[in-house]
Design an enzyme around this catalytic site. Structure first.
Site, PDB file in Angstrom:
ATOM      1  CG  ASP A 229       3.623  -3.225   2.068  1.00 58.58           C
ATOM      2  OD1 ASP A 229       3.875  -2.177   1.452  1.00 58.58           O
ATOM      3  OD2 ASP A 229       2.524  -3.436   2.612  1.00 58.58           O
TER       4      ASP A 229
ATOM      5  NE  ARG B 293      -1.149   3.659   0.625  1.00 63.32           N
ATOM      6  CZ  ARG B 293      -1.926   2.775   0.036  1.00 63.32           C
ATOM      7  NH1 ARG B 293      -2.528   3.068  -1.108  1.00 63.32           N
ATOM      8  NH2 ARG B 293      -2.117   1.580   0.562  1.00 63.32           N
ATOM      9  N   GLY B 294       1.793   2.233  -1.366  1.00 66.43           N
ATOM     10  CA  GLY B 294       1.342   0.965  -1.921  1.00 66.43           C
ATOM     11  C   GLY B 294       2.511   0.276  -2.601  1.00 66.43           C
TER      12      GLY B 294
END
Length: 560
Positions: free
Chosen positions: A246, A53-54
């Protein structure tokens, strides 16, 4: 970055370029292991279930996922299979814009390519490029962000206390990270830093990932509950807040892990600067108002109802923390309004979170060009200004200077004034005839810091660094013109006109250095060149405005 003293990236190819290896984030901090991925479906699943994730890492993983899809696709149905895989990948995590960006970049790489073999080769090259660019961008974010930490350190005794939320370190990207990159750079310079780490419920990425990262790098840190940040700020125990992102809208609104908005409110109330660090691929210029329009992912209720950790027997297990039938709302992100953000830190520099600064971007890629430092607002009248402006108006009439349908301007003109140069300002492409206050006087450029120093009420054009390199390399040049024209651009590439390096991205120090390399052995003080790394871009220069205009009109006539 380091794991037990050994360098790792979060994602990398196996020795045969057939499988993708990733660090399993779900097993951290209690166990470090590597997961192998063989198919696009497997990549979709590890993105969806947050084995990785990220924002940046999701983009890199998607690039590699498209490569795996290219390996799997049947030759006779290649394009159909690839587009099906693209849609699967896009549906895995809707908030992170890097995911869709990586898909579209891969699809764009296939355009005009005939053989399946060539497409597979390009898919691999593009995936590697996405990963390498992410790591390099994060490194540059650290170089810009550390300037802020240096300034704070110079004004106080003891450590610089930095609060961060969620995980925006190297685990969230390919290497270095965004929010943590300036911290790692500060540590490497010997600056005393201490990090307050939000646990970041419900998945506890701060507790399990950020704390683990900082421990591996030897950075002093303290884990806190998510609700403790406001208290620490009130007590003067926080010098700055820095988070990742994000998705960032065109107006500067920032989507990040749920809880970021509350930290920004507390920072504003206590006069503490709040920074957001991001690669330029995280900007989404199609979204004009982030609070209103950024899609927010709602995740599984079990992420809130259960926590995992080591029990008394040193075994990792999940534990239910509420009644099984408890109703749960689990929004993964919130949006912080631009008004609460001190600055955005990007690999291209540091800018304000507003439309004017963010629209100093590439029409095709959305990159911030440089860091602009204003020295003063007033400009005197300049000899030759009327002739320069007349030429600029003519170019605007010919649509060689103007504005795209997405609201981003293109093209500019400049005139040498002593050791400086006067250039049409940023975001003026929609204006037919410019007054003097829509120009800027550039007095200095710094390639290493990608910084332009200027005077005037309007920010210097996003092409200022390129103009500066021409003036610096050819001392007799008095006027530089930059225009956009797709047909002219293609014609000049086809006819082998002088060109900058095709593999350097526009708006980077490497692009500026490519101009120097192209012109350093030129004897004439007039000429033209095309920029393959900058779509539609053409430069013209001469010893006067008239000479530069004549050269521009001559090359334009060649395609008319």
């Amino acid at each position: 970055m380091q794991v037990n003293g050994q360098h790792y990236r979060t994602i990398f190819l196996d020795e045969n370029n057939e499988k993708i290896k990733i660090i399993n984030q779900r097993s951290l901090p209690h166990e470090f292991n590597i997961v192998e991925i063989s198919t696009c479906d497997e990549m979709c699943e590890v993105i969806r279930n947050m084995t990785l994730r990220g924002a940046g890492l999701i983009g890199a993983a998607t690039g590699y996922g498209m490569y795996l899809a290219a390996l799997e696709a049947e030759d006779k149905n290649f394009d159909e299979d690839i587009h099906k895989a693209a849609e699967k990948l896009k549906q895995t995590r809707p908030t992170a814009v890097n995911l869709a960006w990586a898909v579209e970049r891969q699809l764009k790489a296939f355009l005009g390519k005939i053989s399946v073999k060539e497409k597979r080769k390009l898919a691999l090259q593009t995936a590697i490029a996405i990963a390498n660019e992410d790591a390099e961008a994060c490194k540059r974010i650290g170089e810009y962000g550390v300037e802020i930490i240096r300034e704070i350190a110079a004004k106080k005794e003891g450590p610089v206390n930095i609060l961060t939320h969620c995980n925006a370190g190297w685990l969230a990207f390919v290497d270095h990270g965004t929010a943590l990159s300036p911290i790692y750079k500060a540590q490497a310079e010997g600056i005393d830093v201490h990090v307050w780490v939000d646990e970041t419920r419900p998945r506890n990425q701060g507790a399990s990932l950020t704390s683990w990262e900082l421990a591996q790098q030897g950075v002093a840190h303290t884990l806190i509950t998510d609700n403790a940040g406001g208290h620490l700020m009130q007590k003067g125990m926080v010098d700055m807040v820095i988070t990742g992102a994000d998705r960032v809208a065109a107006n500067g609104d920032v989507a990040n892990k749920i809880g970021t908005y509350l930290k920004a409110l507390a920072a504003k109330d206590n006069g503490i600067p709040f920074y957001v660090a991001l690669p330029s691929s995280t900007f989404d210029l199609n979204i004009k108002n982030g609070v209103r329009d950024i899609p927010i992912e709602e995740r599984d209720a079990n992420e809130v109802k259960y926590v995992s950790g080591k029990n008394a027997n040193a075994q990792v297990e999940k534990v239910l923390i509420c009644l099984e039938n408890t109703s749960v709302g689990n929004w993964g992100f919130d949006v912080t309004p631009a008004r609460l953000i001190t600055k955005l830190i990007c690999e291209k520099g540091i800018c304000d979170a507003n439309k004017e600064d963010i629209t100093r971007l590439l029409p095709d890629e959305g990159y911030i060009k440089f860091k602009a430092e204003k020295r003063c607002e007033d400009l005197p009248e300049f000899q030759g200004f009327a002739l320069l402006n007349l030429a600029r108006t003519k170019l605007h009439d010919m649509k060689l200077i103007g504005m795209y349908s997405n609201g981003i301007g293109y093209g500019n003109i400049s005139l040498r004034v002593g050791k400086d140069f006067l250039i049409s300002g940023s975001a003026t492409g929609n204006i037919h005839e410019l007054p003097l206050d829509k120009y800027a006087l550039v007095s200095k450029v710094d390639i290493a810091r990608n910084t332009v120093y200027y005077s005037g009420k309007t920010t210097a054009s996003s092409e200022s660094m390129s103009h500066a390199m021409i003036y610096q390399t050819l001392p007799n040049v008095k006027c530089v013109i930059h225009v956009h024209h797709a047909e002219l651009h293609q014609f000049m590439k086809r006819e082998d006109y002088d060109a900058t390096a095709p593999d350097v991205s526009y708006g980077t120090p490497e692009f500026a250095e490519s101009i120097i390399s192209l012109l350093r052995n030129k004897k004439e003080s007039h000429g033209v060149f095309v920029t393959p790394g900058h779509e539609e871009g053409v430069f013209v220069y001469g010893e006067s405005v008239d000479e530069a205009m004549e050269a521009c009109l001559n090359i334009y006539t060649a395609i008319s």
